[in-house]
Motif scaffolding. Structure first.
Motif, PDB file in Angstrom:
ATOM      1  N   ASP A  18      -6.445   5.011  -3.310  1.00 50.79           N
ATOM      2  CA  ASP A  18      -7.517   3.737  -2.986  1.00 50.79           C
ATOM      3  C   ASP A  18      -6.058   2.790  -2.028  1.00 50.79           C
ATOM      4  O   ASP A  18      -5.180   2.695  -1.809  1.00 50.79           O
ATOM      5  CB  ASP A  18      -8.037   3.151  -3.314  1.00 50.79           C
ATOM      6  N   TRP A  19      -6.943   2.179  -1.105  1.00 45.69           N
ATOM      7  CA  TRP A  19      -6.242   1.266   0.089  1.00 45.69           C
ATOM      8  C   TRP A  19      -6.187  -0.745  -0.593  1.00 45.69           C
ATOM      9  O   TRP A  19      -6.677  -0.852  -1.616  1.00 45.69           O
ATOM     10  CB  TRP A  19      -7.108   1.414   0.864  1.00 45.69           C
TER      11      TRP A  19
ATOM     12  N   ILE B 201      -5.598  -3.933  -0.667  1.00 48.60           N
ATOM     13  CA  ILE B 201      -5.691  -5.024  -0.096  1.00 48.60           C
ATOM     14  C   ILE B 201      -4.834  -5.904  -0.425  1.00 48.60           C
ATOM     15  O   ILE B 201      -4.810  -6.996   0.544  1.00 48.60           O
ATOM     16  CB  ILE B 201      -6.646  -4.342   0.929  1.00 48.60           C
TER      17      ILE B 201
ATOM     18  N   ASP C  28      -3.558  -7.928   2.814  1.00 48.98           N
ATOM     19  CA  ASP C  28      -3.129  -6.476   3.805  1.00 48.98           C
ATOM     20  C   ASP C  28      -3.140  -7.163   5.175  1.00 48.98           C
ATOM     21  O   ASP C  28      -4.204  -6.952   5.613  1.00 48.98           O
ATOM     22  CB  ASP C  28      -3.286  -5.041   3.668  1.00 48.98           C
TER      23      ASP C  28
ATOM     24  N   ILE D  24     -10.931   4.250   0.286  1.00 45.52           N
ATOM     25  CA  ILE D  24     -10.705   4.789   1.117  1.00 45.52           C
ATOM     26  C   ILE D  24     -10.993   6.566   1.188  1.00 45.52           C
ATOM     27  O   ILE D  24     -11.491   7.082   1.724  1.00 45.52           O
ATOM     28  CB  ILE D  24      -9.237   4.277   1.999  1.00 45.52           C
TER      29      ILE D  24
ATOM     30  N   TYR E 145      -8.344  -3.656  -3.890  1.00 49.95           N
ATOM     31  CA  TYR E 145      -8.550  -1.970  -3.411  1.00 49.95           C
ATOM     32  C   TYR E 145      -9.992  -1.885  -2.601  1.00 49.95           C
ATOM     33  O   TYR E 145     -10.708  -2.398  -3.174  1.00 49.95           O
ATOM     34  CB  TYR E 145      -8.707  -0.575  -4.637  1.00 49.95           C
TER      35      TYR E 145
ATOM     36  N   SER F  85      -7.786  -3.900  11.504  1.00 50.78           N
ATOM     37  CA  SER F  85      -8.217  -2.070  11.400  1.00 50.78           C
ATOM     38  C   SER F  85      -9.550  -2.736  12.129  1.00 50.78           C
ATOM     39  O   SER F  85     -10.460  -1.738  12.229  1.00 50.78           O
ATOM     40  CB  SER F  85      -8.787  -2.422   9.475  1.00 50.78           C
TER      41      SER F  85
ATOM     42  N   TYR G 124      -6.134   3.358   8.699  1.00 49.05           N
ATOM     43  CA  TYR G 124      -7.247   2.254   8.287  1.00 49.05           C
ATOM     44  C   TYR G 124      -8.469   2.068   9.716  1.00 49.05           C
ATOM     45  O   TYR G 124      -9.248   1.495   8.663  1.00 49.05           O
ATOM     46  CB  TYR G 124      -6.290   0.829   7.798  1.00 49.05           C
TER      47      TYR G 124
ATOM     48  N   LEU H  41      -0.514   4.734   8.998  1.00 48.59           N
ATOM     49  CA  LEU H  41      -1.419   3.048   8.787  1.00 48.59           C
ATOM     50  C   LEU H  41      -2.121   2.709   9.500  1.00 48.59           C
ATOM     51  O   LEU H  41      -3.545   2.469   9.289  1.00 48.59           O
ATOM     52  CB  LEU H  41      -0.165   2.556   8.241  1.00 48.59           C
TER      53      LEU H  41
ATOM     54  N   ALA I 215       0.901  -1.172  -0.356  1.00 50.79           N
ATOM     55  CA  ALA I 215      -0.516  -0.234   0.318  1.00 50.79           C
ATOM     56  C   ALA I 215       0.924   1.266  -0.007  1.00 50.79           C
ATOM     57  O   ALA I 215       2.160   1.279   0.209  1.00 50.79           O
ATOM     58  CB  ALA I 215      -1.129   0.067   1.412  1.00 50.79           C
ATOM     59  N   ASN I 216       0.297   2.335  -0.436  1.00 49.20           N
ATOM     60  CA  ASN I 216       1.137   3.125  -0.649  1.00 49.20           C
ATOM     61  C   ASN I 216       1.906   4.260   0.946  1.00 49.20           C
ATOM     62  O   ASN I 216       2.328   4.533   1.191  1.00 49.20           O
ATOM     63  CB  ASN I 216       0.081   4.926  -0.783  1.00 49.20           C
ATOM     64  N   GLU I 217       0.735   3.826   2.205  1.00 51.56           N
ATOM     65  CA  GLU I 217       1.668   4.427   3.416  1.00 51.56           C
ATOM     66  C   GLU I 217       2.567   2.992   3.604  1.00 51.56           C
ATOM     67  O   GLU I 217       2.772   3.450   5.250  1.00 51.56           O
ATOM     68  CB  GLU I 217      -0.244   3.545   4.220  1.00 51.56           C
TER      69      GLU I 217
END
Ligand code: ANZ
Length: 844
Positions: free
Chosen positions: A448-449, A451, A525, A196, A193, A531, A574, A570, A167-169
């Motif tokens: 967008d996340w 996953i 993920d 988010i 994805y 989460s 989430y 992160l 993920a970008n995070e």
């Protein structure tokens, strides 16, 4: 000097707590008010370390505190037990990730019990248990039904070491993987994805609710990560193309200054636009695209890089001026921000200016940044001879190389001329909207996340791919989709999920037609697992649903969440997102999961972060074995403010051990019986006791744990003095003070506190005792007598507060009638003040 067997005391009380389930939260019949205290759950990558020691100490202090205040407290623990570190470690050892993980969990559980943390052990969960991840799959499908899960083909972050997407995070600011440290590259893949970005506004706006309850730093990091920009979308006609191209701009006011357009080389738009160009242009573009794909996102966003790009041989039409703008492709424009295309305004944007200078493109100033923007009437200045002073001319960006991003008044802009930036932005949007060629718009940095992961040790994605290309949910009755056994699979990272090779597992049937179908081979993920885990603690054994809404009503959201600042974006972002999703799905009635957040500092050694590779690790299990839980806990609590980093070399377990021995000794010496009349006891000691009783709750609520420990040390000293030099062990005030010590000490040294309580003649756990209220009559400050001397002779005695400050005492002395009389018309040349006892004036 007797020795105290701390390990025996520890074992005795831990067995007692276990047997009596002392720390299990009360059920629905419990009428006390409730508190939900949660530390971030551990990852089972080995034994616990000093960061854990701090984390679980702090949550335990808070949990124990609320029990002493009469609350029904939920303080659970579980394990975040899926994920890459376990899988990689297992591969390295040739072990099964499952066995490796659960062995580590057993070891960590043992350490936490030895540490005396007051967890409700009946609620333990492991995210790698099918009983848990079944609900990840439920959540995924619920979100899928709501349109919050989708598959997309695109450039994704690829970790070449772990051979999986990220993920970008999970990509650090330096462009490396948060997990493996490898430089992350871009790879085009079809992935799952979570949407988010649909929640960007709410995630941003709701941060205001957390103001004051979450550390500012975390709030700011989340705001920056979401990164909302406000501006406009502007549609440009393209010569020879039916569809317009839309660009996002934060400066629609500068539209007349747009002199060219730039698109991201790796966007579909660029490829399409160039496809009608001549062979040479196409060739140059292809070469440039290959070069662009080798750059990291970080490199592309580095504003100081030399500008590169290629023309696409196409033209756009400026919607307000009608001008023809050449279209270029350049890597400083990113494909996945805004619309992957910009209107370039070189006079007012530095990147565009650098590009214009490099390729000799026109630059037009449309904002006079030297013109005053406040007040409607421009100021005309004249020199001494009455000649008009010309204002400084506008510097030319092409000559200076510096763009003019500032405020000013519009020029060269038709109907906008003379307006301020703010008015011109509003006016341009109005014009564009009226003509249907643009509109107000917002953009977010948040993506967008992503996953899906191409690795084994995670929750299987509960979807199947049918022969004819549909994607269907695995029917609810067939959940959980369990992981197959690892032993027959090759888990080594290879770029596609090892589950794809588990033939028997992968082959399934199409839930609609009954024909052959394949399971999705990717796993989720592990940030999906964490989460919502705080909700599962409320109904951990429930086989019907993820959590019972009645339990959610009673306990959630979490009152205090404790953990490291490394989770500022992160995990916390989430968890906030999924909570809002659960709210929208009607499963919870709140929108923020953690009402208050405490970030502890790090435990460091000689100013450096501890790590295995540096060889400067202080091991939790070693320290626990050497000093026992209580000394370790007291030493850490005393080491400094919660949020500060603590250098292990300043953490004194020896000092803590000594203090605990002193506390235990005074409790053994108490010779009065429970129920003595405290009021008859020594007033001085009673004052110390009651001042602490009055202050302690506030100090704990402000997480000033180190101050409470210091005050307890003071109290034990005062007890010692009363025993040795005062009325002795039988004085009621001694018993009162020792009982108070035990009750407050329970937050920090629970085994010692239990032992003291037993020695004082009580049965049952001290952890269930409600703290006493301070007696207000004992809080009134004592007065002392201050002596005022004038040239060495005592002239007055004043009754003052023991806490009087120097300045106030001096003022009182100077104003005292007797002192004034004795000074007469002489002058005070010197004043020596020792508050609260002496003022000495020298006069001449
Ligand atoms: C014209 C303009 C004139 C702009 C000006 C800025 C200053 P933030 O604040 O980060 O949202 N932009 C838009 N999409 C882009 C992309 N995909 N890649 C790179 N840059 C992009 O930045 C928004 C600004 O960044 C937009 O406003 C656009 O340039 C550029 F004096 O439009 B601006």
């Amino acid at each position: 000097h007797e020795t105290i067997d701390v390990h025996a005391i520890q074992a005795k009380w831990q067995a007692h707590w276990e047997q009596k389930s002392t720390f299990s939260a009360g059920d629905e019949r419990d009428t006390r008010p409730r508190k939900y205290v949660l530390p971030m759950f551990p990852y089972p990558s080995g034994d616990l370390h000093m960061g854990h020691a701090e984390n679980y100490l702090y949550s335990d202090i808070i949990a124990r505190f609320w029990r002493h205040r009469g609350y029904n407290v939920l303080h659970p623990v579980g394990w975040d037990s899926f994920g890459l570190p376990a899988e990689n470690a297992a591969i390295k050892r040739g072990a099964d990730p499952r066995e490796w993980t659960y062995d580590n969990i057993a070891q960590q559980r043992d350490s936490l019990k030895k540490y005396g943390v007051s967890f409700d052990w009946s609620r333990v969960l492991h995210t790698s248990d099918p009983e848990y991840y079944r609900w990840n799959q439920w959540l995924f499908q619920q979100m899928y039904d709501r349109g919050l899960v989708y598959r997309k083909d695109g450039y994704v972050n690829w970790d070449p070491v772990d051979q999986t997407v990220l993920a970008n995070e999970q990509v650090l600011p330096d462009g490396t993987s948060e997990r493996s440290g490898a430089v992350v590259v871009k790879k085009k893949l079809t992935q799952w994805y979570f949407k988010i970005t649909d929640y960007a506004d709410r995630l941003l706006d709701d941060l205001n609710q957390l103001e004051g309850a979450w550390p500012n730093k975390v709030l700011q990091m989340q705001r920056n990560w979401i990164g909302r920009s406000v501006g406009a979308d502007v549609d440009f006609e393209i010569e020879g193309r039916d569809e317009k191209v839309t660009v996002f701009t934060t400066r629609p006011d500068t539209l007349y200054g747009a002199t060219f357009m730039v698109v991201a080389p790796d966007s579909d738009l660029a490829s399409e636009l160039v496809s009608t160009a001549d062979a040479e242009t196409q060739q140059r573009f292809q070469e440039y695209l290959v070069k662009t794909q080798k750059q990291t996102e970080i490199e592309r966003q580095d504003a100081s890089r030399e500008k590169t790009g290629v023309p696409l041989g196409r033209y756009a039409i400026n919607p307000v001026s009608g001008e023809r703008l050449p279209i270029w492709a350049a890597d400083y424009v990113l494909a996945d921000y805004g619309h992957g295309a910009v209107m370039a305004v070189p006079a007012h944007d530095q990147r565009d200016l650098d590009f214009a200078i490099a390729f000799d493109l026109p630059v037009r100033i449309v904002v006079d940044t030297t013109a005053p923007i406040t007040g409607a009437i421009p100021v005309i200045e004249t020199d001494d001879d009455g000649n008009l002073i010309e204002p400084d001319p506008l510097p030319s960006p092409v000559e200076t190389g510096v763009a003019l991003p500032g405020e000013g008044r519009m020029i060269n802009s038709g109907e906008l001329n003379g307006m301020s930036k703010r008015n011109a932005i509003a006016k341009t949007i109005e014009i564009l909207e009226a003509r249907g060629t643009g509109r107000a718009a917002k953009q977010y940095r948040l993506r967008d996340w992503l996953i899906s992961r191409q690795r084994f040790w995670g929750t299987p994605i509960p979807m199947v791919h049918t022969e004819d290309g549909r994607i269907e949910k695995v029917p609810d009755a067939e959940l959980p989709v369990r992981l197959p056994q690892a032993k027959d699979l090759d888990l080594k990272p290879k770029g596609s999920s090892p589950l794809g090779a588990a033939t028997e597992w992968v082959e399934t049937t199409d839930p609609v037609t009954g024909e052959r179908a394949l399971r999705d081979p990717d796993t989720m993920d592990t940030f999906v697992d964490s989460s919502w885990y705080y909700m599962r603690f409320l109904s951990p054994g429930n086989t019907e649903r993820a959590f019972d809404p009645k339990d959610a009503q009673r306990w959630a959201p979490v009152d205090t969440y404790v953990g490291g600042v490394e989770h500022a974006i992160l995990h916390l972002l989430y968890a906030r997102f999924i909570t809002k999703v659960l709210f929208d799905l009607g499963h919870v009635d709140f929108t923020e999961p953690f009402s208050a957040l405490i970030n502890q500092g790090m435990v460091i050694l000689d100013g450096a972060k501890m790590s295995k590779s540096k060889g400067n690790l202080v091991l939790f299990s070693d320290e626990l074995a050497a000093h026992g839980a209580d000394a370790l806990r007291v030493a850490l609590a005393f080491a400094g403010p919660v949020e500060d980093d603590k250098d292990w070399k300043d953490v004194s377990t020896a000092g803590a051990t000594k203090f605990l021995a002193r506390a235990l000794r005074v409790s053994r010496e108490v010779s009065s019986e429970p129920g003595v009349k405290w009021a008859d006891g020594d007033q001085g000691l009673r004052r110390v006791t009651h001042r602490l009783l009055a202050d302690a709750p506030g100090l704990v609520e402000q997480t000033k744990f180190n101050v409470v420990v210091a005050r307890l040390m003071e109290l034990v000293n005062a007890i010692r003095k009363t025993i040795d030099q005062g009325p002795g062990t039988g004085d009621p005030a001694v018993r009162e003070a020792v009982e108070t010590t035990a009750m407050l000490l329970d937050l920090f040294a629970p085994h010692t506190a239990e032992e003291m309580w037993e020695q004082l003649g009580y049965e049952g756990s001290i952890s269930q005792q409600t703290w006493r209220d301070a007696d207000p009559t004992l809080l009134v400050e004592e007065d002392v007598t201050a002596v005022v001397q004038v040239n060495g002779k005592v002239r007055a005695q004043l009754q003052v507060s023991a806490k009087i400050d120097t300045a106030t005492l001096e003022k009182l002395a100077r104003e005292d009638e007797r002192v004034v009389r004795s000074i007469g018309d002489q002058q005070i040349v010197k004043a020596i003040v020792r508050a609260p006892k002496i003022v000495s004036l020298v006069v001449k």
